[in-house]
Design a protein around this motif. Sequence first.
Motif, PDB file in Angstrom:
ATOM      1  N   SER A 129     -40.327 -42.288 -19.703  1.00  0.00           N
ATOM      2  CA  SER A 129     -39.716 -42.099 -21.139  1.00  0.00           C
ATOM      3  C   SER A 129     -39.866 -40.868 -21.804  1.00  0.00           C
ATOM      4  CB  SER A 129     -40.146 -43.251 -22.186  1.00  0.00           C
ATOM      5  OG  SER A 129     -40.053 -44.522 -21.437  1.00  0.00           O
ATOM      6  N   VAL A 130     -41.071 -40.246 -21.666  1.00  0.00           N
ATOM      7  CA  VAL A 130     -41.367 -38.858 -22.153  1.00  0.00           C
ATOM      8  C   VAL A 130     -42.193 -37.926 -21.108  1.00  0.00           C
ATOM      9  CG1 VAL A 130     -42.797 -37.849 -23.926  1.00  0.00           C
ATOM     10  CG2 VAL A 130     -41.556 -40.050 -24.593  1.00  0.00           C
ATOM     11  N   VAL A 131     -41.898 -36.900 -21.449  1.00  0.00           N
ATOM     12  CA  VAL A 131     -42.675 -35.844 -20.573  1.00  0.00           C
ATOM     13  C   VAL A 131     -43.495 -34.907 -21.588  1.00  0.00           C
ATOM     14  CG1 VAL A 131     -42.539 -33.759 -18.924  1.00  0.00           C
ATOM     15  CG2 VAL A 131     -40.922 -35.790 -18.651  1.00  0.00           C
ATOM     16  N   GLU A 152     -30.705 -31.435 -19.023  1.00  0.00           N
ATOM     17  CA  GLU A 152     -29.553 -31.448 -18.486  1.00  0.00           C
ATOM     18  C   GLU A 152     -29.020 -32.684 -17.617  1.00  0.00           C
ATOM     19  OE1 GLU A 152     -29.281 -27.550 -16.049  1.00  0.00           O
ATOM     20  OE2 GLU A 152     -28.955 -26.390 -17.945  1.00  0.00           O
ATOM     21  N   ARG A 153     -30.034 -32.865 -16.572  1.00  0.00           N
ATOM     22  CA  ARG A 153     -29.951 -34.000 -15.838  1.00  0.00           C
ATOM     23  C   ARG A 153     -30.383 -35.477 -16.523  1.00  0.00           C
ATOM     24  NH1 ARG A 153     -33.080 -31.609 -10.421  1.00  0.00           N
ATOM     25  NH2 ARG A 153     -31.574 -29.658 -10.108  1.00  0.00           N
ATOM     26  N   TRP A 154     -31.673 -35.372 -17.375  1.00  0.00           N
ATOM     27  CA  TRP A 154     -32.067 -36.811 -17.774  1.00  0.00           C
ATOM     28  C   TRP A 154     -32.335 -36.693 -19.306  1.00  0.00           C
ATOM     29  CZ3 TRP A 154     -34.845 -34.098 -13.768  1.00  0.00           C
ATOM     30  CH2 TRP A 154     -34.755 -34.826 -12.616  1.00  0.00           C
ATOM     31  N   PRO A 155     -31.063 -36.604 -19.901  1.00  0.00           N
ATOM     32  CA  PRO A 155     -31.039 -36.328 -21.655  1.00  0.00           C
ATOM     33  C   PRO A 155     -31.692 -37.154 -22.203  1.00  0.00           C
ATOM     34  CG  PRO A 155     -28.842 -36.855 -20.902  1.00  0.00           C
ATOM     35  CD  PRO A 155     -29.528 -36.625 -19.531  1.00  0.00           C
ATOM     36  N   GLN A 156     -31.709 -38.517 -21.707  1.00  0.00           N
ATOM     37  CA  GLN A 156     -32.359 -39.647 -22.232  1.00  0.00           C
ATOM     38  C   GLN A 156     -33.874 -39.606 -22.238  1.00  0.00           C
ATOM     39  OE1 GLN A 156     -31.207 -39.781 -19.298  1.00  0.00           O
ATOM     40  NE2 GLN A 156     -32.606 -40.993 -17.677  1.00  0.00           N
ATOM     41  N   ILE A 157     -34.619 -38.524 -21.451  1.00  0.00           N
ATOM     42  CA  ILE A 157     -36.060 -38.523 -21.450  1.00  0.00           C
ATOM     43  C   ILE A 157     -36.567 -37.564 -22.676  1.00  0.00           C
ATOM     44  CG2 ILE A 157     -37.746 -37.613 -20.119  1.00  0.00           C
ATOM     45  CD1 ILE A 157     -36.298 -38.437 -17.605  1.00  0.00           C
ATOM     46  N   GLY A 158     -37.510 -37.925 -23.385  1.00  0.00           N
ATOM     47  CA  GLY A 158     -37.852 -37.146 -24.247  1.00  0.00           C
ATOM     48  C   GLY A 158     -38.917 -36.022 -23.836  1.00  0.00           C
ATOM     49  N   LEU A 206     -46.264 -39.973 -32.100  1.00  0.00           N
ATOM     50  CA  LEU A 206     -45.305 -39.031 -31.702  1.00  0.00           C
ATOM     51  C   LEU A 206     -44.230 -39.565 -30.435  1.00  0.00           C
ATOM     52  CD1 LEU A 206     -43.807 -36.456 -32.200  1.00  0.00           C
ATOM     53  CD2 LEU A 206     -45.514 -35.179 -30.792  1.00  0.00           C
ATOM     54  N   ILE A 207     -45.171 -39.887 -29.402  1.00  0.00           N
ATOM     55  CA  ILE A 207     -44.387 -40.278 -28.121  1.00  0.00           C
ATOM     56  C   ILE A 207     -43.618 -41.720 -28.446  1.00  0.00           C
ATOM     57  CG2 ILE A 207     -44.843 -41.455 -25.983  1.00  0.00           C
ATOM     58  CD1 ILE A 207     -47.388 -39.659 -25.744  1.00  0.00           C
ATOM     59  N   ALA A 208     -44.215 -42.730 -29.295  1.00  0.00           N
ATOM     60  CA  ALA A 208     -43.344 -43.838 -29.601  1.00  0.00           C
ATOM     61  C   ALA A 208     -42.139 -43.508 -30.661  1.00  0.00           C
ATOM     62  CB  ALA A 208     -44.264 -44.721 -30.771  1.00  0.00           C
TER      63      ALA A 208
END
Length: 150
Positions: free
Chosen positions: A80-82, A102-108, A146-148
């Motif tokens: 979900s988050v990097v 670019e490849r995974w725009p849903q990942i924070g 922040l992650i949440a």
Amino acid sequence: MRHFVGPCISAGGVSADRSDAVGEPGAQRRVMRVLIVDDDPLFRLGVAAALAGDEQLEFILSEAGDGEAALALIASEEPSVVLLDLNMPRLDGHAVARIVKERWPQIGVVVLTGSDSAEDRRRAEQLGVDAFIEKRELAETQLSDLIASI
């Protein structure tokens, strides 16, 4: 390397997926997959420890020591988050952030860096990272909150 942070860490630091445990009576914790990318293994351990005490979130953590390893884990685990350092061997954090967005725009993407460079901050913002935190400010940051929020 994938492991859990919280009360279910096994002696070896790696545990089976506990996603089903969230449905147990009294367990109201949200599960979040997070990838910590930093070339310093002690920093990765410290971030994992900082997330361990959260009572509302359960973190399933993966770790990578460089950008190339990070991209391989992102492709296979889809976190979900990097949490991403900028200065790393093989592929730096700016390149990783660009590819992720670019490849995974849903990942924070949260940049955690030792750099206080205005140029690094500007480049990261242009790439669309969700947050930029200097490592020296990490102790004052509610990282799990922040992650949440991402």
